[in-house]
Design an enzyme around this catalytic site. Structure first.
Site, PDB file in Angstrom:
ATOM      1  N   TRP A 169      40.657  39.269  35.284  1.00 17.32           N
ATOM      2  CA  TRP A 169      42.325  37.764  35.052  1.00 17.32           C
ATOM      3  C   TRP A 169      42.113  37.737  37.138  1.00 17.32           C
ATOM      4  O   TRP A 169      42.775  36.607  37.020  1.00 17.32           O
ATOM      5  CB  TRP A 169      43.561  37.530  34.192  1.00 17.32           C
ATOM      6  CG  TRP A 169      44.310  38.868  34.172  1.00 17.32           C
ATOM      7  CD1 TRP A 169      43.726  40.116  33.653  1.00 17.32           C
ATOM      8  CD2 TRP A 169      44.742  39.341  35.161  1.00 17.32           C
ATOM      9  NE1 TRP A 169      43.982  41.386  33.697  1.00 17.32           N
ATOM     10  CE2 TRP A 169      45.334  41.355  34.946  1.00 17.32           C
ATOM     11  CE3 TRP A 169      45.285  39.257  36.875  1.00 17.32           C
ATOM     12  CZ2 TRP A 169      45.896  42.267  35.164  1.00 17.32           C
ATOM     13  CZ3 TRP A 169      46.007  40.607  37.358  1.00 17.32           C
ATOM     14  CH2 TRP A 169      46.490  41.318  36.502  1.00 17.32           C
ATOM     15  N   ARG A 178      31.110  35.548  42.373  1.00 16.55           N
ATOM     16  CA  ARG A 178      30.303  37.938  42.168  1.00 16.55           C
ATOM     17  C   ARG A 178      28.308  37.679  41.552  1.00 16.55           C
ATOM     18  O   ARG A 178      27.469  38.474  42.216  1.00 16.55           O
ATOM     19  CB  ARG A 178      30.781  38.202  42.424  1.00 16.55           C
ATOM     20  CG  ARG A 178      31.544  38.305  43.976  1.00 16.55           C
ATOM     21  CD  ARG A 178      32.145  39.676  44.345  1.00 16.55           C
ATOM     22  NE  ARG A 178      32.569  40.668  42.961  1.00 16.55           N
ATOM     23  CZ  ARG A 178      33.329  41.966  43.599  1.00 16.55           C
ATOM     24  NH1 ARG A 178      34.089  41.909  44.853  1.00 16.55           N
ATOM     25  NH2 ARG A 178      33.782  42.726  42.711  1.00 16.55           N
ATOM     26  N   PRO A 194      35.046  35.075  29.866  1.00 16.92           N
ATOM     27  CA  PRO A 194      35.936  35.145  31.418  1.00 16.92           C
ATOM     28  C   PRO A 194      36.811  36.042  30.585  1.00 16.92           C
ATOM     29  O   PRO A 194      37.187  36.214  28.867  1.00 16.92           O
ATOM     30  CB  PRO A 194      36.362  34.130  31.599  1.00 16.92           C
ATOM     31  CG  PRO A 194      36.263  33.025  30.390  1.00 16.92           C
ATOM     32  CD  PRO A 194      34.884  33.741  29.781  1.00 16.92           C
ATOM     33  N   ALA A 195      38.634  36.566  31.478  1.00 19.23           N
ATOM     34  CA  ALA A 195      39.546  37.407  30.601  1.00 19.23           C
ATOM     35  C   ALA A 195      40.075  36.104  29.564  1.00 19.23           C
ATOM     36  O   ALA A 195      40.214  34.888  30.393  1.00 19.23           O
ATOM     37  CB  ALA A 195      40.728  37.646  32.330  1.00 19.23           C
ATOM     38  N   GLU A 269      31.996  47.203  38.042  1.00 15.82           N
ATOM     39  CA  GLU A 269      32.596  47.417  39.048  1.00 15.82           C
ATOM     40  C   GLU A 269      33.704  47.037  38.327  1.00 15.82           C
ATOM     41  O   GLU A 269      34.412  46.915  37.754  1.00 15.82           O
ATOM     42  CB  GLU A 269      32.645  45.895  39.755  1.00 15.82           C
ATOM     43  CG  GLU A 269      31.043  45.001  40.160  1.00 15.82           C
ATOM     44  CD  GLU A 269      31.912  45.920  41.790  1.00 15.82           C
ATOM     45  OE1 GLU A 269      32.145  46.227  42.342  1.00 15.82           O
ATOM     46  OE2 GLU A 269      29.961  45.548  42.035  1.00 15.82           O
ATOM     47  N   LEU A 270      34.694  48.416  39.127  1.00 21.37           N
ATOM     48  CA  LEU A 270      35.821  48.756  37.760  1.00 21.37           C
ATOM     49  C   LEU A 270      36.863  49.237  38.761  1.00 21.37           C
ATOM     50  O   LEU A 270      37.603  48.989  39.673  1.00 21.37           O
ATOM     51  CB  LEU A 270      35.237  50.459  37.062  1.00 21.37           C
ATOM     52  CG  LEU A 270      34.120  50.460  36.705  1.00 21.37           C
ATOM     53  CD1 LEU A 270      33.607  51.483  35.670  1.00 21.37           C
ATOM     54  CD2 LEU A 270      34.141  49.142  35.343  1.00 21.37           C
ATOM     55  N   ARG A 297      47.564  41.733  49.048  1.00 20.84           N
ATOM     56  CA  ARG A 297      47.069  40.477  49.037  1.00 20.84           C
ATOM     57  C   ARG A 297      46.149  40.155  47.192  1.00 20.84           C
ATOM     58  O   ARG A 297      46.643  41.164  47.028  1.00 20.84           O
ATOM     59  CB  ARG A 297      45.050  40.535  49.337  1.00 20.84           C
ATOM     60  CG  ARG A 297      44.301  39.412  49.294  1.00 20.84           C
ATOM     61  CD  ARG A 297      43.016  40.161  49.516  1.00 20.84           C
ATOM     62  NE  ARG A 297      41.931  39.777  49.457  1.00 20.84           N
ATOM     63  CZ  ARG A 297      40.338  39.945  48.092  1.00 20.84           C
ATOM     64  NH1 ARG A 297      40.964  41.472  48.774  1.00 20.84           N
ATOM     65  NH2 ARG A 297      39.754  38.924  48.319  1.00 20.84           N
ATOM     66  N   CYS A 303      41.436  45.633  42.996  1.00 20.06           N
ATOM     67  CA  CYS A 303      41.354  46.752  42.703  1.00 20.06           C
ATOM     68  C   CYS A 303      41.177  47.392  43.847  1.00 20.06           C
ATOM     69  O   CYS A 303      41.127  48.367  43.864  1.00 20.06           O
ATOM     70  CB  CYS A 303      39.404  46.583  41.857  1.00 20.06           C
ATOM     71  SG  CYS A 303      39.184  45.344  43.188  1.00 20.06           S
ATOM     72  N   GLU A 400      46.218  53.108  38.485  1.00 24.49           N
ATOM     73  CA  GLU A 400      46.470  51.872  39.370  1.00 24.49           C
ATOM     74  C   GLU A 400      47.787  50.914  39.234  1.00 24.49           C
ATOM     75  O   GLU A 400      47.955  50.804  38.239  1.00 24.49           O
ATOM     76  CB  GLU A 400      45.199  50.535  38.486  1.00 24.49           C
ATOM     77  CG  GLU A 400      44.024  51.285  39.577  1.00 24.49           C
ATOM     78  CD  GLU A 400      43.097  49.994  38.670  1.00 24.49           C
ATOM     79  OE1 GLU A 400      42.280  49.935  38.143  1.00 24.49           O
ATOM     80  OE2 GLU A 400      43.091  49.248  40.349  1.00 24.49           O
TER      81      GLU A 400
HETATM   82  P1  NAP Z   1      40.223  45.039  31.378  1.00 27.50           P
HETATM   83  O1  NAP Z   1      41.271  45.096  30.446  1.00 27.50           O
HETATM   84  O2  NAP Z   1      39.556  45.552  31.888  1.00 27.50           O
HETATM   85  O3  NAP Z   1      39.238  43.608  31.240  1.00 27.50           O
HETATM   86  C1  NAP Z   1      38.612  42.943  31.762  1.00 27.50           C
HETATM   87  C2  NAP Z   1      37.846  42.066  30.880  1.00 27.50           C
HETATM   88  O4  NAP Z   1      37.075  42.672  30.216  1.00 27.50           O
HETATM   89  C3  NAP Z   1      38.722  40.515  30.359  1.00 27.50           C
HETATM   90  O5  NAP Z   1      37.241  40.018  29.990  1.00 27.50           O
HETATM   91  C4  NAP Z   1      38.543  41.605  28.683  1.00 27.50           C
HETATM   92  O6  NAP Z   1      38.321  40.230  27.794  1.00 27.50           O
HETATM   93  C5  NAP Z   1      37.069  42.274  28.722  1.00 27.50           C
HETATM   94  N1  NAP Z   1      37.241  43.151  27.014  1.00 27.50           N
HETATM   95  C6  NAP Z   1      38.530  44.127  27.441  1.00 27.50           C
HETATM   96  N2  NAP Z   1      38.085  44.896  26.605  1.00 27.50           N
HETATM   97  C7  NAP Z   1      36.882  45.200  26.067  1.00 27.50           C
HETATM   98  C8  NAP Z   1      36.008  45.639  24.856  1.00 27.50           C
HETATM   99  N3  NAP Z   1      36.399  45.751  23.999  1.00 27.50           N
HETATM  100  N4  NAP Z   1      34.836  44.786  25.065  1.00 27.50           N
HETATM  101  C9  NAP Z   1      34.442  43.870  26.005  1.00 27.50           C
HETATM  102  N5  NAP Z   1      35.340  43.516  26.874  1.00 27.50           N
HETATM  103  C10 NAP Z   1      36.187  43.441  27.207  1.00 27.50           C
HETATM  104  O7  NAP Z   1      40.631  44.753  32.964  1.00 27.50           O
HETATM  105  P2  NAP Z   1      41.488  44.269  33.695  1.00 27.50           P
HETATM  106  O8  NAP Z   1      43.157  44.190  32.890  1.00 27.50           O
HETATM  107  O9  NAP Z   1      41.227  42.029  33.268  1.00 27.50           O
HETATM  108  O10 NAP Z   1      41.073  43.989  35.259  1.00 27.50           O
HETATM  109  C11 NAP Z   1      41.778  44.620  36.054  1.00 27.50           C
HETATM  110  C12 NAP Z   1      40.958  45.785  36.045  1.00 27.50           C
HETATM  111  O11 NAP Z   1      39.675  45.288  36.460  1.00 27.50           O
HETATM  112  C13 NAP Z   1      41.290  46.839  37.004  1.00 27.50           C
HETATM  113  O12 NAP Z   1      41.095  47.563  36.592  1.00 27.50           O
HETATM  114  C14 NAP Z   1      40.883  46.387  38.390  1.00 27.50           C
HETATM  115  O13 NAP Z   1      40.899  47.580  39.202  1.00 27.50           O
HETATM  116  C15 NAP Z   1      39.572  46.294  37.641  1.00 27.50           C
HETATM  117  N6  NAP Z   1      38.828  45.120  38.743  1.00 27.50           N
HETATM  118  C16 NAP Z   1      37.484  45.566  39.824  1.00 27.50           C
HETATM  119  C17 NAP Z   1      37.233  44.694  40.704  1.00 27.50           C
HETATM  120  C18 NAP Z   1      36.029  45.596  41.442  1.00 27.50           C
HETATM  121  O14 NAP Z   1      35.637  44.778  42.013  1.00 27.50           O
HETATM  122  N7  NAP Z   1      35.673  46.845  40.693  1.00 27.50           N
HETATM  123  C19 NAP Z   1      37.611  43.483  41.113  1.00 27.50           C
HETATM  124  C20 NAP Z   1      38.141  43.161  39.889  1.00 27.50           C
HETATM  125  C21 NAP Z   1      39.040  43.767  38.783  1.00 27.50           C
HETATM  126  P3  NAP Z   1      40.074  39.942  27.143  1.00 27.50           P
HETATM  127  O15 NAP Z   1      40.919  39.668  28.506  1.00 27.50           O
HETATM  128  O16 NAP Z   1      40.009  39.048  26.532  1.00 27.50           O
HETATM  129  O17 NAP Z   1      41.689  41.107  27.281  1.00 27.50           O
END
Ligand code: NAP
Length: 497
Positions: A169, A178, A194-195, A269-270, A297, A303, A400
């Site tokens: 999100w 990307r 998408p989220a 990308e974690l 930012r 991340c 984080e």
């Molecule tokens: P997240 O909780 O891991 O969720 C990311 C996506 O995965 C969402 O679309 C989510 O859906 C989905 N998801 C959650 N549980 C799932 C499952 N069991 N199976 C399949 N999909 C699932 O992360 P977030 O809170 O949205 O984003 C923040 C994280 O992203 C941070 O750790 C950040 O560092 C990382 N991030 C990394 C990068 C990079 O380029 N390295 C860039 C941006 C963000 P729902 O929305 O329905 O939960």
């Protein structure tokens, strides 16, 4: 040209172009359709908690219908001349740029970031379409003589096949752009989940791509609140050939295990836990500016956000005073209001998690020099906060923070700070501020990260390979490497004495 939609009132008389009801449904093949059973879910404005829109809520059958559409479209899209694919990506870049204000306002409304940041995200996201429009026509194989002679070696790059994308999100447009741009450039078709907190921006992008003539089935979008069930069904189906995920390391591990069953190509990308190191010889104007960008930012919900700020002892006081003054001057409010620097965080969980991390650091002896108090009232706000004397065991140094909180920690030796910077499972990015080139390069080589900012707090660029090492990920997004993630290589041995 304007995307169709209803004009919903925002704060202060601002208005946002929310996609019309027919385009808040699932984008599958050539249709915008309701979810099976008519399920929907609500999207909220995190700054007010008010509902913005109802969106179709895909189930497993809808996800598989999207995969069927992507598989059916795959041969024709792969055979479409690269120049034609490139022109559609360029048209997407132009349309996004033309409608930048609409897209930016939508991002702010559903995600909370200030409008200036949302505009920057649209420019950044659009740029992936321009970059990969240029890459689409530069995919090349090789022809060479085998070293022992007797035959020739021919390599032919081919698109990997239908791709499943799962996006977070925090950058509702750019994290999808990307992936979608290089996939289409390579000749792959896509299904994006998408989220659930920010699906409207991705639906808006799907509408734009439909309007510029991207063929049905190439870009499918399935918002859902049942991510686990829908994504695992997609990964279990052998028509899927690639998974690209951006999100937390925790969910990334789960998806990697699922992807193993069908031996899928994966890009991950974690999460990150960036150290930002300010040396005593740094230009402090540059270091303070860089630290502000690296920390603030996207409200710190990034991340690549600076999670730990290490400052060499001789400049610790001066850096802290200057940085704290800048943090204290930031204004907090609804992202659509003029002059706001820090918008709402994504939800109540994010705010309470950050409050707990701050309380833990204070319990262990840290001192709050700016912020640290949750404001009363509606919306998910947390103020810019600076902490000093944060001890090594504090939870915020290992997790984080994902918000506007900056822990400052003193250091006295390069070896010691490098060891502490690397003492994390993450390895996405690090930042170093110094005027000494040799010192900068020693840090750049010593940091176990996929990226390093040297005298810069902003490293994201569509023309550079973005990605982490260790548990921050696998693979690269952007740059020439970005398209290689979507190509397989066939090698032919040709008998020719
Ligand atoms: P997240 O909780 O891991 O969720 C990311 C996506 O995965 C969402 O679309 C989510 O859906 C989905 N998801 C959650 N549980 C799932 C499952 N069991 N199976 C399949 N999909 C699932 O992360 P977030 O809170 O949205 O984003 C923040 C994280 O992203 C941070 O750790 C950040 O560092 C990382 N991030 C990394 C990068 C990079 O380029 N390295 C860039 C941006 C963000 P729902 O929305 O329905 O939960």
């Amino acid at each position: 040209m304007r995307a169709p939609g209803c004009r919903c009132p925002g704060p202060g008389g601002d208005r946002v172009n929310v996609p019309a009801p027919e385009h808040r449904r699932l984008r599958i093949g050539d249709t915008w359709r309701d979810a099976t059973g008519g399920a929907t879910f609500t999207v909220e404005d995190p700054a007010t908690g008010k509902t913005i829109a109802e969106v179709a809520d895909a189930g497993v059958a809808d996800g598989l219908a999207a995969l069927a559409a992507a598989s059916e479209a795959m041969p024709r899209w792969a055979a479409t001349p690269p120049r034609k694919r490139s022109e559609m990506l360029t048209a997407t870049y132009r349309a996004l740029t033309e409608r930048s204000e609409d897209v930016a306002r939508l991002i702010t409304l559903e995600m909370g970031k200030p409008l200036a940041e949302a505009r920057a995200e649209v420019a950044y996201g659009a740029e992936f379409f321009r970059w990969f429009a240029e890459e689409a026509v530069r995919v090349e194989g090789r022809y060479s003589t085998a070293p022992a002679g007797g035959y020739r070696i021919l390599t032919v790059p081919k698109p990997v096949g239908p791709c499943v994308f799962v996006t977070p999100w925090n950058f509702p447009l750019a994290m999808g752009a990307r992936k979608i741009a290089p996939a289409l450039a390579a000749g792959c078709t896509t299904i994006t989940k998408p989220a659930s907190q920010t699906p409207l921006t991705m639906l808006f992008l799907a509408r734009i791509m439909e309007e510029v003539g991207v063929p049905p089935g190439v870009v499918n979008v399935v918002p859902t609140t049942r991510a686990g069930a829908v994504v695992s069904a997609l990964l279990a189906d052998n028509r899927t050939r690639k998974l690209s995920f951006t999100g937390s390391t925790e969910v990334g591990r789960v998806l990697l295990r699922q992807a193993a069953d069908n031996v899928l190509r994966t890009s991950m990308e974690l999460g990150g836990n960036a150290a930002l190191i300010v040396c005593a010889d740094a230009d402090l104007d540059v270091a303070v500016d860089g630290a502000m960008v690296a920390k603030m930012r996207n409200i710190g919900e990034s991340c690549v956000a600076a999670n730990r700020i290490y400052v060499e002892e001789p400049v610790r006081e001066e850096f802290t005073a200057r940085f704290a003054e800048r943090m204290a001057a930031l204004s907090v409010g609804h992202g659509l209001d003029d002059g706001v620097d820090v918008g709402a965080l994504i939800d109540e969980n994010a705010v309470s998690r950050i409050a707990e991390l701050v309380a833990d650091a204070v319990d262990r002896g840290a001192r709050v020099v700016v912020g640290g108090e949750r404001p009363a009232g509606p919306g998910h706000f947390y103020p810019p906060t600076v902490l000093v004397d944060v001890p090594d065991g504090a939870l915020m140094l290992g997790a984080e923070i994902f918000g506007p909180v900056a822990p400052i920690i003193s250091f006295t030796s390069d070896d010691d700070v490098l060891r502490r910077a690397n003492d994390t499972e993450h390895g996405l990015v690090g930042y170093v501020f110094t005027r000494d080139l040799r010192r900068a390069l020693r840090f750049a080589e010593g940091l176990d990260t996929g990226m390093v900012g040297i005298n810069r707090g902003l490293i994201s660029d569509p023309s550079a390979p973005f990605g982490g090492v260790k548990q921050s990920g696998i693979g690269k997004e952007g740059s020439h490497e970005g398209i290689l993630e979507y190509l397989d290589l066939t090698y032919a041995a040709i008998d020719l004495p």
